[in-house]
Write a protein that holds these residues in place. Sequence first.
Motif, PDB file in Angstrom:
ATOM      1  N   ARG A 107       0.840  -1.210   0.000  1.00 22.28           N
ATOM      2  CA  ARG A 107       0.000   0.000   0.000  1.00 22.28           C
ATOM      3  C   ARG A 107       0.864   1.245   0.000  1.00 22.28           C
ATOM      4  O   ARG A 107       1.718   1.429   0.867  1.00 22.28           O
ATOM      5  CB  ARG A 107      -0.924  -0.005   1.218  1.00 22.28           C
ATOM      6  N   LYS A 108       0.666   2.099  -0.967  1.00 17.01           N
ATOM      7  CA  LYS A 108       1.469   3.311  -1.091  1.00 17.01           C
ATOM      8  C   LYS A 108       1.189   4.312   0.021  1.00 17.01           C
ATOM      9  O   LYS A 108       2.017   5.186   0.297  1.00 17.01           O
ATOM     10  CB  LYS A 108       1.207   3.951  -2.456  1.00 17.01           C
ATOM     11  N   ASP A 109       0.011   4.198   0.651  1.00 19.22           N
ATOM     12  CA  ASP A 109      -0.328   5.136   1.723  1.00 19.22           C
ATOM     13  C   ASP A 109       0.123   4.646   3.095  1.00 19.22           C
ATOM     14  O   ASP A 109      -0.177   5.281   4.114  1.00 19.22           O
ATOM     15  CB  ASP A 109      -1.839   5.391   1.747  1.00 19.22           C
ATOM     16  N   PHE A 110       0.835   3.518   3.147  1.00 19.35           N
ATOM     17  CA  PHE A 110       1.341   3.006   4.418  1.00 19.35           C
ATOM     18  C   PHE A 110       2.630   3.752   4.767  1.00 19.35           C
ATOM     19  O   PHE A 110       3.608   3.709   4.021  1.00 19.35           O
ATOM     20  CB  PHE A 110       1.595   1.507   4.319  1.00 19.35           C
ATOM     21  N   VAL A 111       2.657   4.432   5.916  1.00 22.86           N
ATOM     22  CA  VAL A 111       3.754   5.323   6.277  1.00 22.86           C
ATOM     23  C   VAL A 111       5.074   4.575   6.426  1.00 22.86           C
ATOM     24  O   VAL A 111       6.131   5.055   6.003  1.00 22.86           O
ATOM     25  CB  VAL A 111       3.413   6.071   7.588  1.00 22.86           C
ATOM     26  N   LEU A 112       5.030   3.380   7.031  1.00 20.03           N
ATOM     27  CA  LEU A 112       6.260   2.638   7.314  1.00 20.03           C
ATOM     28  C   LEU A 112       6.636   1.672   6.191  1.00 20.03           C
ATOM     29  O   LEU A 112       7.404   0.739   6.407  1.00 20.03           O
ATOM     30  CB  LEU A 112       6.103   1.854   8.623  1.00 20.03           C
ATOM     31  N   ARG A 113       6.116   1.896   5.024  1.00 22.69           N
ATOM     32  CA  ARG A 113       6.354   0.971   3.920  1.00 22.69           C
ATOM     33  C   ARG A 113       7.839   0.815   3.588  1.00 22.69           C
ATOM     34  O   ARG A 113       8.384  -0.294   3.577  1.00 22.69           O
ATOM     35  CB  ARG A 113       5.589   1.451   2.689  1.00 22.69           C
ATOM     36  N   LYS A 114       8.538   1.927   3.349  1.00 24.05           N
ATOM     37  CA  LYS A 114       9.945   1.854   2.965  1.00 24.05           C
ATOM     38  C   LYS A 114      10.854   1.385   4.099  1.00 24.05           C
ATOM     39  O   LYS A 114      11.714   0.519   3.885  1.00 24.05           O
ATOM     40  CB  LYS A 114      10.404   3.207   2.433  1.00 24.05           C
ATOM     41  N   PRO A 115      10.706   1.923   5.331  1.00 25.35           N
ATOM     42  CA  PRO A 115      11.583   1.425   6.409  1.00 25.35           C
ATOM     43  C   PRO A 115      11.418  -0.067   6.682  1.00 25.35           C
ATOM     44  O   PRO A 115      12.413  -0.772   6.889  1.00 25.35           O
ATOM     45  CB  PRO A 115      11.136   2.257   7.629  1.00 25.35           C
ATOM     46  N   LEU A 116      10.190  -0.563   6.667  1.00 27.87           N
ATOM     47  CA  LEU A 116       9.973  -1.989   6.914  1.00 27.87           C
ATOM     48  C   LEU A 116      10.502  -2.837   5.761  1.00 27.87           C
ATOM     49  O   LEU A 116      11.033  -3.935   5.981  1.00 27.87           O
ATOM     50  CB  LEU A 116       8.484  -2.264   7.143  1.00 27.87           C
ATOM     51  N   THR A 117      10.370  -2.358   4.544  1.00 22.61           N
ATOM     52  CA  THR A 117      10.902  -3.093   3.402  1.00 22.61           C
ATOM     53  C   THR A 117      12.414  -3.219   3.504  1.00 22.61           C
ATOM     54  O   THR A 117      12.989  -4.293   3.258  1.00 22.61           O
ATOM     55  CB  THR A 117      10.522  -2.397   2.085  1.00 22.61           C
ATOM     56  N   ILE A 118      13.083  -2.122   3.867  1.00 28.39           N
ATOM     57  CA  ILE A 118      14.536  -2.162   4.044  1.00 28.39           C
ATOM     58  C   ILE A 118      14.913  -3.105   5.178  1.00 28.39           C
ATOM     59  O   ILE A 118      15.892  -3.870   5.081  1.00 28.39           O
ATOM     60  CB  ILE A 118      15.074  -0.743   4.305  1.00 28.39           C
ATOM     61  N   TYR A 119      14.125  -3.076   6.252  1.00 29.44           N
ATOM     62  CA  TYR A 119      14.398  -3.955   7.398  1.00 29.44           C
ATOM     63  C   TYR A 119      14.313  -5.423   6.985  1.00 29.44           C
ATOM     64  O   TYR A 119      15.188  -6.231   7.339  1.00 29.44           O
ATOM     65  CB  TYR A 119      13.396  -3.652   8.509  1.00 29.44           C
ATOM     66  N   PHE A 120      13.294  -5.764   6.234  1.00 30.73           N
ATOM     67  CA  PHE A 120      13.152  -7.151   5.786  1.00 30.73           C
ATOM     68  C   PHE A 120      14.257  -7.532   4.808  1.00 30.73           C
ATOM     69  O   PHE A 120      14.761  -8.658   4.838  1.00 30.73           O
ATOM     70  CB  PHE A 120      11.784  -7.363   5.141  1.00 30.73           C
ATOM     71  N   LEU A 121      14.641  -6.592   3.956  1.00 33.60           N
ATOM     72  CA  LEU A 121      15.704  -6.890   2.995  1.00 33.60           C
ATOM     73  C   LEU A 121      17.037  -7.157   3.694  1.00 33.60           C
ATOM     74  O   LEU A 121      17.827  -7.997   3.251  1.00 33.60           O
ATOM     75  CB  LEU A 121      15.863  -5.729   2.003  1.00 33.60           C
ATOM     76  N   LEU A 122      17.304  -6.461   4.784  1.00 35.17           N
ATOM     77  CA  LEU A 122      18.549  -6.670   5.513  1.00 35.17           C
ATOM     78  C   LEU A 122      18.663  -8.085   6.053  1.00 35.17           C
ATOM     79  O   LEU A 122      19.768  -8.633   6.154  1.00 35.17           O
ATOM     80  CB  LEU A 122      18.659  -5.658   6.664  1.00 35.17           C
ATOM     81  N   THR A 123      17.528  -8.682   6.399  1.00 34.28           N
ATOM     82  CA  THR A 123      17.566 -10.048   6.935  1.00 34.28           C
ATOM     83  C   THR A 123      17.986 -11.064   5.883  1.00 34.28           C
ATOM     84  O   THR A 123      18.379 -12.188   6.236  1.00 34.28           O
ATOM     85  CB  THR A 123      16.198 -10.444   7.500  1.00 34.28           C
ATOM     86  N   MET A 124      17.909 -10.703   4.610  1.00 38.79           N
ATOM     87  CA  MET A 124      18.339 -11.610   3.552  1.00 38.79           C
ATOM     88  C   MET A 124      19.860 -11.629   3.411  1.00 38.79           C
ATOM     89  O   MET A 124      20.428 -12.576   2.865  1.00 38.79           O
ATOM     90  CB  MET A 124      17.709 -11.207   2.209  1.00 38.79           C
ATOM     91  N   TYR A 125      20.516 -10.590   3.888  1.00 39.87           N
ATOM     92  CA  TYR A 125      21.961 -10.470   3.717  1.00 39.87           C
ATOM     93  C   TYR A 125      22.735 -10.594   5.027  1.00 39.87           C
ATOM     94  O   TYR A 125      23.930 -10.889   5.007  1.00 39.87           O
ATOM     95  CB  TYR A 125      22.298  -9.121   3.075  1.00 39.87           C
ATOM     96  N   VAL A 126      22.073 -10.353   6.153  1.00 38.32           N
ATOM     97  CA  VAL A 126      22.733 -10.392   7.446  1.00 38.32           C
ATOM     98  C   VAL A 126      22.025 -11.410   8.326  1.00 38.32           C
ATOM     99  O   VAL A 126      20.799 -11.337   8.515  1.00 38.32           O
ATOM    100  CB  VAL A 126      22.721  -9.006   8.128  1.00 38.32           C
ATOM    101  N   GLY A 127      22.786 -12.362   8.861  1.00 44.37           N
ATOM    102  CA  GLY A 127      22.220 -13.376   9.749  1.00 44.37           C
ATOM    103  C   GLY A 127      23.115 -13.587  10.955  1.00 44.37           C
ATOM    104  O   GLY A 127      24.323 -13.301  10.921  1.00 44.37           O
ATOM    105  N   GLY A 128      22.539 -14.082  12.039  1.00 45.99           N
ATOM    106  CA  GLY A 128      23.297 -14.283  13.256  1.00 45.99           C
ATOM    107  C   GLY A 128      24.220 -15.479  13.205  1.00 45.99           C
ATOM    108  O   GLY A 128      25.212 -15.543  13.938  1.00 45.99           O
ATOM    109  N   GLY A 129      23.915 -16.462  12.357  1.00 43.90           N
ATOM    110  CA  GLY A 129      24.728 -17.663  12.296  1.00 43.90           C
ATOM    111  C   GLY A 129      24.060 -18.828  13.006  1.00 43.90           C
ATOM    112  O   GLY A 129      23.026 -18.687  13.663  1.00 43.90           O
ATOM    113  N   LEU A 130      24.669 -19.998  12.865  1.00 41.08           N
ATOM    114  CA  LEU A 130      24.085 -21.227  13.378  1.00 41.08           C
ATOM    115  C   LEU A 130      24.081 -21.279  14.902  1.00 41.08           C
ATOM    116  O   LEU A 130      23.062 -21.602  15.525  1.00 41.08           O
ATOM    117  CB  LEU A 130      24.846 -22.427  12.810  1.00 41.08           C
ATOM    118  N   ILE A 131      25.198 -20.948  15.529  1.00 42.77           N
ATOM    119  CA  ILE A 131      25.296 -21.062  16.990  1.00 42.77           C
ATOM    120  C   ILE A 131      24.386 -20.055  17.700  1.00 42.77           C
ATOM    121  O   ILE A 131      23.627 -20.440  18.605  1.00 42.77           O
ATOM    122  CB  ILE A 131      26.767 -20.910  17.441  1.00 42.77           C
TER     123      ILE A 131
END
Length: 307
Positions: A107-131
């Motif tokens: 939804r284009k009228d959702f205020v947190l659209r871009k920050p949340l999208t960036i937040y989710f995208l970061l999880t694809m590249y940064v992970g805590g690891g197995l342990i």
Amino acid sequence: MAKQKRYSRKTAEDRIFDTINYILMIFLIIITLYPFINIIAVSLNDPMDSIKGGIYLKPRKFTLYNYRVVLSRKEIYNATGVSILRTLVGTVLGILSSFFVAYPLSRKDFVLRKPLTIYFLLTMYVGGGLIPGYFLIKSIGLLNSFWVYILPGLVSTFNILVVRSYISTIPDSFVESAKIDGAGELRILFTIIMPLCIPVLATIALFIAVGQWNSWFDTYLYAPSKQELSTLQFELQKILQEATQSFSTSSDYGSAISSGAAERAKSITPTSIRATMTVVATLPVLIVYPFLQKYFVTGLTLGGVKG
């Protein structure tokens, strides 16, 4: 009419192109189907005879012994039930979570659209690891629990982005017309958006279901000692490991090939058990896939459009 017939007639270039196209398609079909046919042939062949090699499209010494060995274990049936349950629950909850997160992000009228999208995208590249992941699972009490199969991978960024892009292709006029008629957000979501998203939801359902069905490493990490939570893939992995260890310690390949019929009837080899496991584990996916195939191309194509 004469002109239409003349223009519809194929030229020499068209016939050459069609011939090359047919040859390439036939070649593609052959190289796609051959591995499956070969695995089935090996799984139906005498286990000690399989280590000689030379099995291609049909078994050299037909037998069902490999399947009897795999299916004779009682743990297989309980593990199959666990795998089916985790696949059903994980798929349904995975679809709902991806859809409910993707809709506001579309939804284009959702205020947190871009920050949340960036937040989710970061999880694809940064992970805590197995342990760290293991200690996190342990700290929230999911060890030796059925929900350890569901909750850690419930929200997939890739699936969210695919669904979000698909929803973005739906004209805004549908939502605006529904609001004019007095429909609320939930009614719009469930009666308009969700039915239109069936192709993409079926697509990610296939992704999630295959991932849940084939998973065994989470059982190895989080519930190895709890037999009632063992999955089919984990049990098949144990059978393969046992067969590999017993075969490698009992005799070498030369003595195995020259052994008698009585010994051969009691033997199982890693080659034959691996092929049998592949057939047993793949068959349910092959049965389900044709029902979702009609949605697959549409859902993945439109879901891949940049939103």
